[in-house]
Design an enzyme around this catalytic site. Structure first.
Site, PDB file in Angstrom:
ATOM      1  N   SER A  49       0.840  -1.202   0.000  1.00 44.06           N
ATOM      2  CA  SER A  49       0.000   0.000   0.000  1.00 44.06           C
ATOM      3  C   SER A  49       0.872   1.247   0.000  1.00 44.06           C
ATOM      4  CB  SER A  49      -0.928   0.004   1.220  1.00 44.06           C
ATOM      5  OG  SER A  49      -0.212  -0.269   2.407  1.00 44.06           O
ATOM      6  N   GLU A 119      -0.100 -12.190  -1.787  1.00 39.63           N
ATOM      7  CA  GLU A 119      -1.544 -12.246  -2.012  1.00 39.63           C
ATOM      8  C   GLU A 119      -1.935 -13.479  -2.819  1.00 39.63           C
ATOM      9  OE1 GLU A 119      -2.844  -8.614  -3.888  1.00 39.63           O
ATOM     10  OE2 GLU A 119      -1.952  -7.367  -2.335  1.00 39.63           O
ATOM     11  N   GLU A 186      -9.203  -9.625   3.723  1.00 39.08           N
ATOM     12  CA  GLU A 186      -9.540  -8.222   3.442  1.00 39.08           C
ATOM     13  C   GLU A 186     -10.908  -8.075   2.781  1.00 39.08           C
ATOM     14  OE1 GLU A 186      -6.373  -5.963   1.693  1.00 39.08           O
ATOM     15  OE2 GLU A 186      -7.680  -4.262   1.217  1.00 39.08           O
TER      16      GLU A 186
HETATM   17  O1  KIV Z   1      -0.409  -3.374   1.599  1.00 40.36           O
HETATM   18  C1  KIV Z   1      -0.983  -3.368   2.694  1.00 40.36           C
HETATM   19  O2  KIV Z   1      -0.848  -2.445   3.506  1.00 40.36           O
HETATM   20  C2  KIV Z   1      -1.815  -4.514   2.995  1.00 40.36           C
HETATM   21  C3  KIV Z   1      -2.681  -4.435   4.206  1.00 40.36           C
HETATM   22  C4  KIV Z   1      -3.693  -3.396   4.083  1.00 40.36           C
HETATM   23  C5  KIV Z   1      -3.231  -5.756   4.576  1.00 40.36           C
HETATM   24  O3  KIV Z   1      -1.811  -5.462   2.268  1.00 40.36           O
END
Ligand code: KIV
Length: 270
Positions: A49, A119, A186
């Site tokens: 993220s 993932e 998620e």
């Molecule tokens: O990339 C991220 O921060 C995540 C979390 C929100 C689980 O995958």
């Protein structure tokens, strides 16, 4: 957990077994990691993220393994206690098992992480086994997996049909069997979050998956009100840092323009 002992994947399992909720935050920088660790959050995920929160991309797909390593290094310099998990970005897995293992290894060796996340459900089984075989703990991630944004047609809640629900429950069991130490779930309906959490013996970490998961994770920028783009329903904002920064910058600008900064107090006399 005691306030000072280093958290390991074994503690994650003990917390689930003892009914103690696991806390995790996605964070990417040294100063923020230092604050989070001092508070006693159990784990820091250096999430992909970071592509959206730190680098300003539209989604996570442009994040590279070099970005992930660089930010993991920064986080690790600020952490004594929390378990540090490196998120494997798009294309750092899913192509060749050997390349996946090397990239996971780089997050440990260069990024100073103690575990990695990737993932996907059933598609990842062989890779997870290979990563685990060289001693790297793996966190799974199912439900709304952001690298599948184009496949999903946007950031949409998953597991809403009976078939999708069944598939996610099966995926969770397959990840457990492959040796994942925990699974992020998620953006799924809370009842599904509960069913999955009760169907497997490893911990589930929910983000938009309800209160029955064994732990929770949120992105730091969402918690403190720094996120300016999409704000999913599950996000609870605990502070408004955008407001704090705006005020400080505005006051600085005004004082410079009006010759009030730097005043005598802020200059060298000799
Ligand atoms: O990339 C991220 O921060 C995540 C979390 C929100 C689980 O995958």
């Amino acid at each position: 957990m005691t306030a000072s002992s280093k958290i390991t994947i074994r503690d994650f399992q003990s917390m689930k077994d003892d009914g103690e909720k696991i806390t995790m935050i996605s964070a990417y920088t040294f100063p923020i990691a230092k604050i989070i660790d001092k508070i006693g959050i159990d784990s820091i995920l250096v999430g992909d993220s970071l592509g959206m929160t730190i680098l300003g991309y539209e989604n996570t797909l442009e994040v590279t393994i070099e970005d992930a390593i660089r930010h993991s290094q920064a986080v690790s310099r600020g952490v004594n206690r929390a378990l540090i998990i490196g998120d494997m970005p798009f294309l750092s897995y899913g192509i060749k098992d050997k390349e996946t293992v090397r990239n996971a290894g780089r997050l440990i060796q260069e990024g100073k992480c103690e575990a990695v996340k990737l993932e996907g459900g059933r598609e990842r089984i062989e890779e997870i086994k290979e990563i685990k075989a060289i001693g790297i703990p793996v966190l799974g991630h199912i439900g709304l997996t952001p690298t599948y944004v184009n496949e999903f047609g946007g950031f949409k809640v998953q597991g809403k049909s009976v078939d999708a629900e069944k598939r996610l429950i099966e995926d969770a069991k397959m990840l457990e069997d492959a040796g994942a130490f925990a699974i992020v779930i998620e953006s799924v309906p809370w009842k599904l979050g509960k069913i999955i959490s009760q169907s497997i013996s490893i911990p589930t970490i929910g983000i938009g998956a309800g209160q029955f998961c064994d732990g929770q994770v949120l992105v730091i920028d969402d918690i403190i009100g720094l996120t300016t783009s999409i704000k999913p329903k599950f996000v609870k904002q605990y502070a408004d840092v955008t407001e704090v920064i705006s005020k400080a910058v505005k006051d600085y600008k005004t004082e410079v323009k009006e010759l009030r900064y730097p005043s005598d107090q802020y200059r060298y006399d000799d």
